[in-house]
Design an enzyme around this catalytic site. Structure first.
Site, PDB file in Angstrom:
ATOM      1  CB  SER A 154       1.252   5.504  -8.027  1.00 51.12           C
ATOM      2  OG  SER A 154       1.374   4.679  -7.434  1.00 51.12           O
ATOM      3  CG  HIS A 203      -1.911   8.005  -7.264  1.00 53.98           C
ATOM      4  ND1 HIS A 203      -1.406   9.631  -6.587  1.00 53.98           N
ATOM      5  CD2 HIS A 203      -2.147   7.545  -6.287  1.00 53.98           C
ATOM      6  CE1 HIS A 203      -0.989   8.742  -5.382  1.00 53.98           C
ATOM      7  NE2 HIS A 203      -1.368   7.082  -6.049  1.00 53.98           N
ATOM      8  CE  LYS A 221      -2.241   8.575  -2.884  1.00 56.46           C
ATOM      9  NZ  LYS A 221      -2.880   6.560  -2.715  1.00 56.46           N
TER      10      LYS A 221
HETATM   11  C1  LIG Z   1      -3.001   5.491  -1.906  1.00 59.23           C
HETATM   12  C2  LIG Z   1      -3.864   4.187  -2.564  1.00 59.23           C
HETATM   13  C3  LIG Z   1      -4.717   3.570  -1.788  1.00 59.23           C
HETATM   14  C4  LIG Z   1      -4.420   3.653  -0.319  1.00 59.23           C
HETATM   15  O1  LIG Z   1      -5.431   5.061   0.622  1.00 59.23           O
HETATM   16  P1  LIG Z   1      -5.300   5.244   2.205  1.00 59.23           P
HETATM   17  O2  LIG Z   1      -6.723   6.099   2.198  1.00 59.23           O
HETATM   18  O3  LIG Z   1      -3.890   6.025   2.287  1.00 59.23           O
HETATM   19  O4  LIG Z   1      -5.596   3.784   2.079  1.00 59.23           O
HETATM   20  C5  LIG Z   1      -5.422   3.184  -2.421  1.00 59.23           C
HETATM   21  N1  LIG Z   1      -5.008   2.740  -3.784  1.00 59.23           N
HETATM   22  C6  LIG Z   1      -4.595   3.849  -4.333  1.00 59.23           C
HETATM   23  C7  LIG Z   1      -4.745   3.512  -5.756  1.00 59.23           C
HETATM   24  C8  LIG Z   1      -3.756   4.258  -4.147  1.00 59.23           C
HETATM   25  O5  LIG Z   1      -3.116   4.926  -4.791  1.00 59.23           O
END
Ligand SMILES: *Cc1c(COP(=O)(O)O)cnc(C)c1O
Length: 391
Positions: free
Chosen positions: A183, A211, A242
């Protein structure tokens, strides 16, 4: 007792402030979208949401959520295995498995929970987890909860992964764990090479598509599409928070015996509440939208290409990206904060990242492109960068 502890916390908090690392929540007073309103009424164009497909305020999703709430009520008041599983939950799990070309799926309250609950039920001290050094905090925590022997390889470094795999031959089962898209840089994990090494050294693979799902791959089906590995990866985790609507919820999908074992033993699944029907219904609608046609994914790809092209043309130092994350490198921590503040004055909402979130001397502004951005909004972002940095 609390007086002493209070002093201790106050000192620590002051240290955080003095180091310039104190985090303030930035409050918005409008729906999440490409154009948002801040609490004081200032309109800004948003380039720091994970709203890759622009679904956070999508009318069809809102309608699906409303309808589910009318028909199925507000909450489930139960964990999944007691009485927290609705037909909508099962349909969503099937839709997720279909989306990724996998055998089954299991829902969690968040991907943080999916990652927290994926390693410990499957592996023991006889086994090995080989983890990328830049993996998400939730993978790191999940690995910590598991007794397997831990190996770490430098980000996307396949020579190092091979070294670690050689050492891990001492264990019974081996699992390589990686983010799909990292990210901070926006780079995609080299899943083709990871898979090859996994074959060569008798290991399984776990990919977190948080992502990358909806973003990466010709039709946005994630890194397994990008590398032509659909159905080959044992474990995929992901989020509904996301690209997939942006609300809340996570999942693990993959081989059916693995998912079955998670239903038996995964603690965040067994001991935490089921997602509400409206979230499951909107999640289902999201997958339906993305399978109906490819317009959102196409627009995201076009927007990213356009934005990265214009920024490169303007002479900015951009990390090579294969996702919708565009890291504009400034290197200096203080500069990154100043530039982010000046961009905000220009109506561009972005975040500056610096140590310890990224390595020392690698400060940057992270721009996240969305399918919801118009050309004009993207141009305004580039123009603001040019103005603020005199390019
Ligand atoms: C955002 C993210 C998470 C967490 O996701 P949530 O559903 O908000 O808990 C886990 N792993 C990665 C790689 C992320 O970017």
């Amino acid at each position: 007792m609390y007086t002493k502890f209070q002093q201790h916390l106050t000192t620590e908090l002051n240290d955080i402030r003095e180091a310039g690392l104190y985090k303030n929540e930035r409050i918005i007073a409008s729906p999440q979208s490409s154009a948002i309103k801040l609490q004081d009424g200032t309109p800004v164009i948003n380039f720091c949401a994970n709203n890759y497909l622009g679904l956070a305020d999508n009318k069809e999703l809102i309608q699906a959520a409303k309808q589910a709430m009318d028909e199925r009520g507000y909450g489930m008041s139960s964990v999944r295995f007691i009485c927290g599983t609705g037909d909508i939950h099962k349909r969503l799990e099937q839709a997720i498995a279909h989306f990724f070309g996998t055998e089954d799926a299991i829902l969690y309250a968040a991907c943080f929970d999916a990652n927290g609950g994926v390693f410990e039920p499957l592996l023991t001290e006889q086994d090995a987890i080989i983890s990328d050094s830049l993996n998400h905090a939730s993978i790191i925590d999940g690995v910590r909860l598991c007794k397997a022997v831990r190996y770490r390889y430098q980000n996307a470094d396949m020579a190092d992964l091979e070294e670690q795999l050689k050492k891990a031959q001492a264990q019974r089962f081996r699992l390589i764990a990686t983010d799909g898209v990292f990210s901070m840089d926006g780079n995609v994990c080299p899943l083709d090479k990871i898979y090859e090494l996994a074959q060569k050294y008798d290991a399984m693979v776990m990919v977190d598509e948080s992502h990358s799902a909806g973003v990466v791959g010709h039709t946005g089906h994630g890194v397994t599409e990008q590398f032509n590995l659909r159905g080959k990866i044992e474990i995929i985790t992901g989020t509904l928070g996301k690209a997939f609507g942006g609300a809340v919820g996570g999942f693990t999908t993959g081989k059916k015996e693995i998912i079955d074992m998670l239903r038996q033993r995964s603690r965040p699944y067994l001991f935490s509440n089921s997602i509400p029907p409206m979230i499951a219904a909107a999640g289902l609608k999201t997958i339906e939208l993305l399978e109906r046609d490819n317009s959102l994914q196409d627009r995201l790809h076009e927007n990213t290409k356009y934005f990265v092209g214009r920024m490169t043309e303007a002479g900015f130092d951009i990390k090579p990206t294969q996702s919708a994350i565009c890291a504009v490198m400034l290197y200096d921590a203080k500069l990154s904060q100043e530039v982010a503040a000046k961009l905000a004055d220009e109506g561009i909402y972005v975040t500056g990242f610096y140590y310890p979130v990224v390595p020392k001397g690698q400060a940057r502004i992270r721009v996240q492109v969305s399918a919801a951005h118009t050309r004009e909004q993207l141009d305004r972002c580039v123009d603001a960068f040019r103005k603020v940095l005199n390019k």
